[in-house]
Design an enzyme around this catalytic site. Structure first.
Site, PDB file in Angstrom:
ATOM      1  N   GLY A  74       5.371  29.559 -21.873  1.00 40.35           N
ATOM      2  CA  GLY A  74       6.754  28.905 -21.663  1.00 40.35           C
ATOM      3  C   GLY A  74       7.567  29.440 -20.670  1.00 40.35           C
ATOM      4  CD  GLU A  79       4.550  25.131 -20.894  1.00 41.30           C
ATOM      5  OE1 GLU A  79       5.036  25.990 -21.882  1.00 41.30           O
ATOM      6  OE2 GLU A  79       3.895  24.347 -21.112  1.00 41.30           O
ATOM      7  CB  ALA A 135       6.690  30.457 -26.851  1.00 39.43           C
ATOM      8  CD  GLU A 149       0.801  28.354 -22.474  1.00 40.80           C
ATOM      9  OE1 GLU A 149      -0.066  28.628 -21.703  1.00 40.80           O
ATOM     10  OE2 GLU A 149       1.899  28.009 -22.587  1.00 40.80           O
TER      11      GLU A 149
HETATM   12  N1  CO8 Z   1       5.942  37.133 -27.524  1.00 39.90           N
HETATM   13  C1  CO8 Z   1       6.358  37.980 -28.334  1.00 39.90           C
HETATM   14  N2  CO8 Z   1       6.557  39.177 -27.698  1.00 39.90           N
HETATM   15  C2  CO8 Z   1       5.794  39.406 -26.628  1.00 39.90           C
HETATM   16  C3  CO8 Z   1       5.710  38.601 -25.716  1.00 39.90           C
HETATM   17  C4  CO8 Z   1       5.564  36.972 -26.006  1.00 39.90           C
HETATM   18  N3  CO8 Z   1       5.287  36.122 -25.221  1.00 39.90           N
HETATM   19  N4  CO8 Z   1       5.128  38.977 -24.448  1.00 39.90           N
HETATM   20  C5  CO8 Z   1       5.474  40.171 -24.711  1.00 39.90           C
HETATM   21  N5  CO8 Z   1       6.003  40.532 -25.772  1.00 39.90           N
HETATM   22  C6  CO8 Z   1       6.196  41.959 -26.135  1.00 39.90           C
HETATM   23  C7  CO8 Z   1       5.120  42.681 -26.518  1.00 39.90           C
HETATM   24  O1  CO8 Z   1       4.471  42.511 -27.896  1.00 39.90           O
HETATM   25  C8  CO8 Z   1       5.753  44.293 -26.539  1.00 39.90           C
HETATM   26  O2  CO8 Z   1       6.375  44.515 -27.737  1.00 39.90           O
HETATM   27  P1  CO8 Z   1       6.041  46.016 -28.485  1.00 39.90           P
HETATM   28  O3  CO8 Z   1       6.649  46.857 -27.346  1.00 39.90           O
HETATM   29  O4  CO8 Z   1       7.005  45.802 -29.824  1.00 39.90           O
HETATM   30  O5  CO8 Z   1       4.728  46.124 -28.400  1.00 39.90           O
HETATM   31  C9  CO8 Z   1       6.655  44.228 -25.395  1.00 39.90           C
HETATM   32  O6  CO8 Z   1       7.164  42.833 -25.213  1.00 39.90           O
HETATM   33  C10 CO8 Z   1       6.163  44.486 -23.975  1.00 39.90           C
HETATM   34  O7  CO8 Z   1       4.821  43.978 -23.916  1.00 39.90           O
HETATM   35  P2  CO8 Z   1       3.447  44.662 -23.426  1.00 39.90           P
HETATM   36  O8  CO8 Z   1       3.576  46.365 -23.838  1.00 39.90           O
HETATM   37  O9  CO8 Z   1       2.497  43.724 -23.755  1.00 39.90           O
HETATM   38  O10 CO8 Z   1       3.680  44.948 -21.823  1.00 39.90           O
HETATM   39  P3  CO8 Z   1       2.821  44.972 -20.785  1.00 39.90           P
HETATM   40  O11 CO8 Z   1       3.439  45.227 -19.325  1.00 39.90           O
HETATM   41  O12 CO8 Z   1       1.669  45.805 -21.102  1.00 39.90           O
HETATM   42  O13 CO8 Z   1       2.269  43.463 -20.594  1.00 39.90           O
HETATM   43  C11 CO8 Z   1       2.204  41.018 -20.565  1.00 39.90           C
HETATM   44  C12 CO8 Z   1       2.959  42.260 -19.954  1.00 39.90           C
HETATM   45  C13 CO8 Z   1       0.970  40.779 -19.772  1.00 39.90           C
HETATM   46  C14 CO8 Z   1       3.325  39.752 -20.033  1.00 39.90           C
HETATM   47  C15 CO8 Z   1       1.987  41.196 -21.973  1.00 39.90           C
HETATM   48  O14 CO8 Z   1       3.144  41.273 -22.771  1.00 39.90           O
HETATM   49  C16 CO8 Z   1       1.527  39.563 -22.348  1.00 39.90           C
HETATM   50  O15 CO8 Z   1       0.171  39.201 -22.196  1.00 39.90           O
HETATM   51  N6  CO8 Z   1       2.421  38.804 -23.107  1.00 39.90           N
HETATM   52  C17 CO8 Z   1       2.027  37.468 -23.678  1.00 39.90           C
HETATM   53  C18 CO8 Z   1       1.838  36.513 -22.617  1.00 39.90           C
HETATM   54  C19 CO8 Z   1       1.552  35.250 -23.164  1.00 39.90           C
HETATM   55  O16 CO8 Z   1       0.541  35.036 -23.855  1.00 39.90           O
HETATM   56  N7  CO8 Z   1       2.489  34.276 -23.056  1.00 39.90           N
HETATM   57  C20 CO8 Z   1       2.254  32.765 -23.670  1.00 39.90           C
HETATM   58  C21 CO8 Z   1       2.988  32.822 -24.793  1.00 39.90           C
HETATM   59  S1  CO8 Z   1       2.507  31.298 -25.588  1.00 39.90           S
HETATM   60  C22 CO8 Z   1       3.668  30.052 -25.015  1.00 39.90           C
HETATM   61  O17 CO8 Z   1       4.390  30.320 -24.230  1.00 39.90           O
HETATM   62  C23 CO8 Z   1       3.516  28.784 -25.360  1.00 39.90           C
HETATM   63  C24 CO8 Z   1       4.636  27.657 -24.768  1.00 39.90           C
HETATM   64  C25 CO8 Z   1       5.001  26.759 -25.587  1.00 39.90           C
HETATM   65  C26 CO8 Z   1       6.207  26.049 -25.255  1.00 39.90           C
HETATM   66  C27 CO8 Z   1       7.505  27.116 -25.620  1.00 39.90           C
HETATM   67  C28 CO8 Z   1       7.857  26.961 -27.089  1.00 39.90           C
HETATM   68  C29 CO8 Z   1       8.838  27.940 -27.137  1.00 39.90           C
END
Ligand code: CO8
Length: 258
Positions: free
Chosen positions: A109, A112, A65, A132
């Site tokens: 998400g 999921e 998400a 999460e």
């Molecule tokens: N949300 C918003 N932005 C994101 C997300 C995200 N989930 N994931 C990545 N991005 C963005 C980063 O902020 C970054 O943006 P910017 O270039 O502006 O800094 C860009 O995407 C690239 O990401 P990274 O630089 O972090 O890329 P890496 O290759 O270094 O890392 C990862 C990749 C490991 C995937 C890392 O981006 C990460 O950990 N992302 C978050 C993963 C996460 O925590 N996901 C769970 C989110 S919570 C959730 O899903 C709850 C679900 C509930 C149901 C759904 C409801 C809609």
């Protein structure tokens, strides 16, 4: 239809939706989920489409998400807008098969969403996780419910509590994904699987999907009864007559979907 966050393609009888927010690794915001639901329901209502694929990019199916979009939510924002329930559950109402073709990250998400599809074909680069807990929340779209049913309680606990990622090989061993393919063949393999399904009798495909899904929702004896009722009903169709006649005549069946 005009979409901003997804790309839609049609390949014969297969409708393909590619999540398309590359700058945020396909993070799932409300708008994207609305568009995905609209596209899939439109395919579901289209007699010329028999199977669907949801996919992402090489780097990410979806990294979860959109954290930026929900970081400031209050409890009442989430509750009153029916966050997740409002548009995520639309995917479950699609009656034709939906295949998730996953390369790269399928996190939170994203994992999921893949699990809401009927089965998952994974590229060898796929990584699944429910991270999460690291954000101070828990999964909200089935991670604590569909994951234990897919991969056992022990592994689901491990994933939800430690936030570790599972690679494609482990995901296949655990039963989360149905098959692994080389990353550069993901689209081709997913389309081949979808086209094979699309060549079957559409009502039979829909009944098989409905029956397998029922296995998750009910007891074995109720599920067996449900399956038997559907099975008996297949003998009322022209496709059953055609399928069996074609076998006996050693030719390919020409299903009409009736
Ligand atoms: N949300 C918003 N932005 C994101 C997300 C995200 N989930 N994931 C990545 N991005 C963005 C980063 O902020 C970054 O943006 P910017 O270039 O502006 O800094 C860009 O995407 C690239 O990401 P990274 O630089 O972090 O890329 P890496 O290759 O270094 O890392 C990862 C990749 C490991 C995937 C890392 O981006 C990460 O950990 N992302 C978050 C993963 C996460 O925590 N996901 C769970 C989110 S919570 C959730 O899903 C709850 C679900 C509930 C149901 C759904 C409801 C809609």
């Amino acid at each position: 239809m005009q979409f901003e966050n997804i790309l839609v393609e049609i390949h014969g009888k297969v409708g393909l939706v590619a999540l398309n927010r590359p700058e945020v690794l396909n993070a799932l915001n409300d708008r994207l989920m609305d568009e995905l639901g609209q596209a899939l329901l439109a395919f579901d209502a289209d007699d010329d489409i028999h199977c669907m694929i949801v996919t992402g990019s090489d780097k990410a199916f979806a990294a979860g998400a959109d954290i930026a979009a929900m970081a400031d939510y209050s409890y009442m924002d989430a509750y009153k807008s029916n966050f997740i329930g409002r548009n995520w559950e639309q995917i479950r109402s699609v009656r034709k098969p939906v295949i998730a073709a996953v390369a790269g990250y399928a996190l939170g998400g994203g994992c999921e969403l893949a699990m809401m599809c009927d089965f998952i074909i994974a590229a060898d680069t796929a990584k699944f996780g429910q991270p999460e807990i690291k954000l101070g929340i828990i999964p909200g779209a089935g991670g604590t419910q569909r994951l234990p049913r897919a991969i056992s309680k022990s592994k689901a606990m491990d994933m939800c509590l430690t936030a570790r990622m599972m690679d494609a090989q482990e995901a296949e061993r655990a039963g989360l994904v149905s098959r692994i393919v080389p990353a550069d063949k993901l689209r081709e393999e997913a389309l081949a699987a979808a086209q094979a399904i699309a060549a079957m009798s559409l009502p039979m495909v829909m009944m098989a999907k409905e029956a397998v899904n029922r296995a998750y929702e009910t007891t074995l004896s109720e599920g067996m009864q449900f399956e038997r009722r559907l099975f008996h009903s297949t003998f009322a169709t022209e496709d059953q007559k055609e399928g069996m006649k074609a076998f006996l005549e050693k030719r390919l069946p020409a299903f009409k979907g009736i």
